[in-house]
Design a protein around this motif. Structure first.
Motif, PDB file in Angstrom:
ATOM      1  N   ASN A   5       0.851  -1.190   0.000  1.00  0.00           N
ATOM      2  CA  ASN A   5       0.000   0.000   0.000  1.00  0.00           C
ATOM      3  C   ASN A   5       0.890   1.244   0.000  1.00  0.00           C
ATOM      4  N   ILE A   6       0.887   1.972  -1.111  1.00  0.00           N
ATOM      5  CA  ILE A   6       1.741   3.148  -1.257  1.00  0.00           C
ATOM      6  C   ILE A   6       1.427   4.224  -0.213  1.00  0.00           C
ATOM      7  N   THR A   7       0.197   4.214   0.309  1.00  0.00           N
ATOM      8  CA  THR A   7      -0.195   5.173   1.357  1.00  0.00           C
ATOM      9  C   THR A   7       0.667   4.994   2.603  1.00  0.00           C
ATOM     10  N   ASN A   8       1.127   3.760   2.856  1.00  0.00           N
ATOM     11  CA  ASN A   8       1.995   3.521   4.019  1.00  0.00           C
ATOM     12  C   ASN A   8       3.333   4.252   3.880  1.00  0.00           C
ATOM     13  N   LEU A   9       3.867   4.293   2.663  1.00  0.00           N
ATOM     14  CA  LEU A   9       5.111   5.041   2.418  1.00  0.00           C
ATOM     15  C   LEU A   9       4.865   6.533   2.618  1.00  0.00           C
ATOM     16  N   GLU A  10       3.723   7.001   2.166  1.00  0.00           N
ATOM     17  CA  GLU A  10       3.358   8.411   2.355  1.00  0.00           C
ATOM     18  C   GLU A  10       3.292   8.755   3.848  1.00  0.00           C
ATOM     19  N   LYS A  11       2.664   7.878   4.620  1.00  0.00           N
ATOM     20  CA  LYS A  11       2.526   8.124   6.064  1.00  0.00           C
ATOM     21  C   LYS A  11       3.870   8.080   6.782  1.00  0.00           C
ATOM     22  N   ILE A  12       4.672   7.071   6.428  1.00  0.00           N
ATOM     23  CA  ILE A  12       5.991   6.915   7.061  1.00  0.00           C
ATOM     24  C   ILE A  12       6.861   8.155   6.826  1.00  0.00           C
ATOM     25  N   THR A  13       6.936   8.604   5.570  1.00  0.00           N
ATOM     26  CA  THR A  13       7.783   9.766   5.265  1.00  0.00           C
ATOM     27  C   THR A  13       7.230  11.042   5.904  1.00  0.00           C
ATOM     28  N   ASN A  14       5.913  11.157   5.980  1.00  0.00           N
ATOM     29  CA  ASN A  14       5.302  12.320   6.639  1.00  0.00           C
ATOM     30  C   ASN A  14       5.707  12.384   8.109  1.00  0.00           C
ATOM     31  N   VAL A  15       5.618  11.236   8.783  1.00  0.00           N
ATOM     32  CA  VAL A  15       5.937  11.186  10.218  1.00  0.00           C
ATOM     33  C   VAL A  15       7.414  11.483  10.455  1.00  0.00           C
ATOM     34  N   PHE A  16       8.285  10.859   9.668  1.00  0.00           N
ATOM     35  CA  PHE A  16       9.730  11.059   9.854  1.00  0.00           C
ATOM     36  C   PHE A  16      10.127  12.511   9.606  1.00  0.00           C
ATOM     37  N   PHE A  17       9.667  13.086   8.487  1.00  0.00           N
ATOM     38  CA  PHE A  17      10.136  14.423   8.109  1.00  0.00           C
ATOM     39  C   PHE A  17       9.386  15.561   8.806  1.00  0.00           C
ATOM     40  N   SER A  18       8.363  15.220   9.566  1.00  0.00           N
ATOM     41  CA  SER A  18       7.719  16.260  10.385  1.00  0.00           C
ATOM     42  C   SER A  18       8.624  16.636  11.555  1.00  0.00           C
ATOM     43  N   ASN A  19       9.594  15.758  11.858  1.00  0.00           N
ATOM     44  CA  ASN A  19      10.610  16.052  12.883  1.00  0.00           C
ATOM     45  C   ASN A  19      11.994  15.814  12.298  1.00  0.00           C
ATOM     46  N   LYS A  20      12.264  16.488  11.185  1.00  0.00           N
ATOM     47  CA  LYS A  20      13.471  16.144  10.423  1.00  0.00           C
ATOM     48  C   LYS A  20      14.782  16.512  11.106  1.00  0.00           C
ATOM     49  N   ARG A  21      14.753  17.356  12.121  1.00  0.00           N
ATOM     50  CA  ARG A  21      15.993  17.708  12.817  1.00  0.00           C
ATOM     51  C   ARG A  21      16.279  16.792  14.011  1.00  0.00           C
ATOM     52  N   LYS A  22      15.298  15.957  14.338  1.00  0.00           N
ATOM     53  CA  LYS A  22      15.463  15.086  15.506  1.00  0.00           C
ATOM     54  C   LYS A  22      15.931  13.699  15.086  1.00  0.00           C
ATOM     55  N   MET A  23      16.565  13.002  16.014  1.00  0.00           N
ATOM     56  CA  MET A  23      16.980  11.627  15.753  1.00  0.00           C
ATOM     57  C   MET A  23      15.744  10.746  15.567  1.00  0.00           C
ATOM     58  N   ILE A  24      15.925   9.685  14.780  1.00  0.00           N
ATOM     59  CA  ILE A  24      14.758   8.885  14.398  1.00  0.00           C
ATOM     60  C   ILE A  24      14.290   7.918  15.485  1.00  0.00           C
ATOM     61  N   ASN A  25      15.036   7.799  16.580  1.00  0.00           N
ATOM     62  CA  ASN A  25      14.682   6.786  17.586  1.00  0.00           C
ATOM     63  C   ASN A  25      13.273   6.978  18.152  1.00  0.00           C
ATOM     64  N   LYS A  26      12.889   8.232  18.440  1.00  0.00           N
ATOM     65  CA  LYS A  26      11.555   8.480  18.992  1.00  0.00           C
ATOM     66  C   LYS A  26      10.464   8.254  17.942  1.00  0.00           C
ATOM     67  N   THR A  27      10.798   8.596  16.715  1.00  0.00           N
ATOM     68  CA  THR A  27       9.837   8.374  15.629  1.00  0.00           C
ATOM     69  C   THR A  27       9.604   6.883  15.424  1.00  0.00           C
ATOM     70  N   ILE A  28      10.674   6.105  15.466  1.00  0.00           N
ATOM     71  CA  ILE A  28      10.571   4.653  15.337  1.00  0.00           C
ATOM     72  C   ILE A  28       9.684   4.094  16.448  1.00  0.00           C
ATOM     73  N   ASP A  29       9.880   4.603  17.665  1.00  0.00           N
ATOM     74  CA  ASP A  29       9.072   4.146  18.804  1.00  0.00           C
ATOM     75  C   ASP A  29       7.591   4.446  18.604  1.00  0.00           C
ATOM     76  N   LYS A  30       7.304   5.574  17.972  1.00  0.00           N
ATOM     77  CA  LYS A  30       5.913   5.947  17.723  1.00  0.00           C
ATOM     78  C   LYS A  30       5.237   4.976  16.759  1.00  0.00           C
ATOM     79  N   ILE A  31       5.987   4.538  15.758  1.00  0.00           N
ATOM     80  CA  ILE A  31       5.401   3.729  14.686  1.00  0.00           C
ATOM     81  C   ILE A  31       5.503   2.233  14.960  1.00  0.00           C
ATOM     82  N   PHE A  32       6.630   1.815  15.527  1.00  0.00           N
ATOM     83  CA  PHE A  32       6.890   0.379  15.680  1.00  0.00           C
ATOM     84  C   PHE A  32       7.139   0.002  17.136  1.00  0.00           C
ATOM     85  N   ASP A  33       6.837  -1.224  17.434  1.00  0.00           N
ATOM     86  CA  ASP A  33       7.276  -1.825  18.691  1.00  0.00           C
ATOM     87  C   ASP A  33       8.508  -2.653  18.338  1.00  0.00           C
TER      88      ASP A  33
END
Length: 255
Positions: free
Chosen positions: A199-227
């Protein structure tokens, strides 16, 4: 009387040389064509001259729609819709192997591009796209990994489309004259990707979430999306101290 609605982001192309350059980027003879936002039909006239198999026109503006309908009423190849392209059902109404042209309103150009990218069976529905953007937006679309403009739009576009920047257009070629330069980009759907995203919408959502905090490290973003304990995210060997722009497009496709 000159006519342009600021609310619809209307800037009409008035330079015939530029119009010819755009139309000559691809062969449309006996092809299905869709034009988004034709305005007064300057590009439309040339498309018809090139003898396409069919031409679908989508124009939101009621006044322009009426003028276009009257102008092309005797041409059986032309079908005009008085609709907002963002609500237009491309999956249903787009014919096989259609070539899409569009001088896109700056304020929704990225949304229109993403809508096309999310098309089901894009390889069957779309042969190529010739689209015009504000240069700043175009720079984000064509941006390469590790460049300053690299981000969600280039990642998303590159998954499904081959991208070729063609040329810039001066504000003097439009009425009313915009404050920015425009850029024409030629796109062609990729045959397939080695990364199978259901589902291409999943790629859209993932990139939106990551780049909404583009100056921060990805660890917190990963925690938000994945266990991390229940998913395969650790198998990707991600550096959780990375910033979003430090991850390659291929990494986002795997995520």
């Amino acid at each position: 009387m000159k006519y342009a609605k600021k609310s619809l982001g209307q800037n009409f192309l008035i330079d015939n040389n530029v119009v010819k350059k755009i139309i000559n980027l691809t062969d449309i003879k006996n092809k299905n064509v869709l034009e988004i936002g034709p305005g007064k039909g300057v590009l439309t006239d040339l498309i018809i001259e090139k003898n396409p198999k069919s031409l679908i026109i989508v124009e939101k503006d009621n006044v322009l729609f009426d003028k276009l309908k009257n102008k092309y009423k005797s041409n059986e190849k032309v079908k005009i819709y008085n609709e907002d392209i963002m609500k237009f059902n491309l999956n249903v109404k787009l014919k096989e192997k259609t070539i899409i042209f569009g001088n896109l309103p700056y304020n929704i150009s990225s949304q229109i591009l993403v809508k096309i990218i999310k098309l089901k069976s894009i390889n069957l529905k779309c042969q190529s796209l010739v689209l015009m953007f504000q240069k700043e937006m175009a720079d984000r679309i064509i941006a390469k990994y590790k460049s300053s403009n690299y981000g969600r739009l280039s990642i998303l576009t590159n998954y499904r489309l081959e991208i070729v920047k063609k040329f810039n257009i001066s504000p003097n070629c439009f009425y009313p004259k915009p404050k920015v330069t425009s850029t024409v980009i030629f796109f062609k759907p990729k045959k397939e990707s080695i990364y199978k995203i259901k589902n291409i919408t999943n790629l859209e959502k993932i990139t939106n979430v990551f780049f909404s905090n583009k100056r921060k490290m990805i660890n917190k973003t990963i925690d938000k999306i994945f266990d991390r304990k229940k998913n395969k995210i650790n198998l990707l060997n991600l550096k959780f101290s990375s910033r979003p722009a430090e991850l390659s497009p291929e990494m986002y496709y795997q995520i």
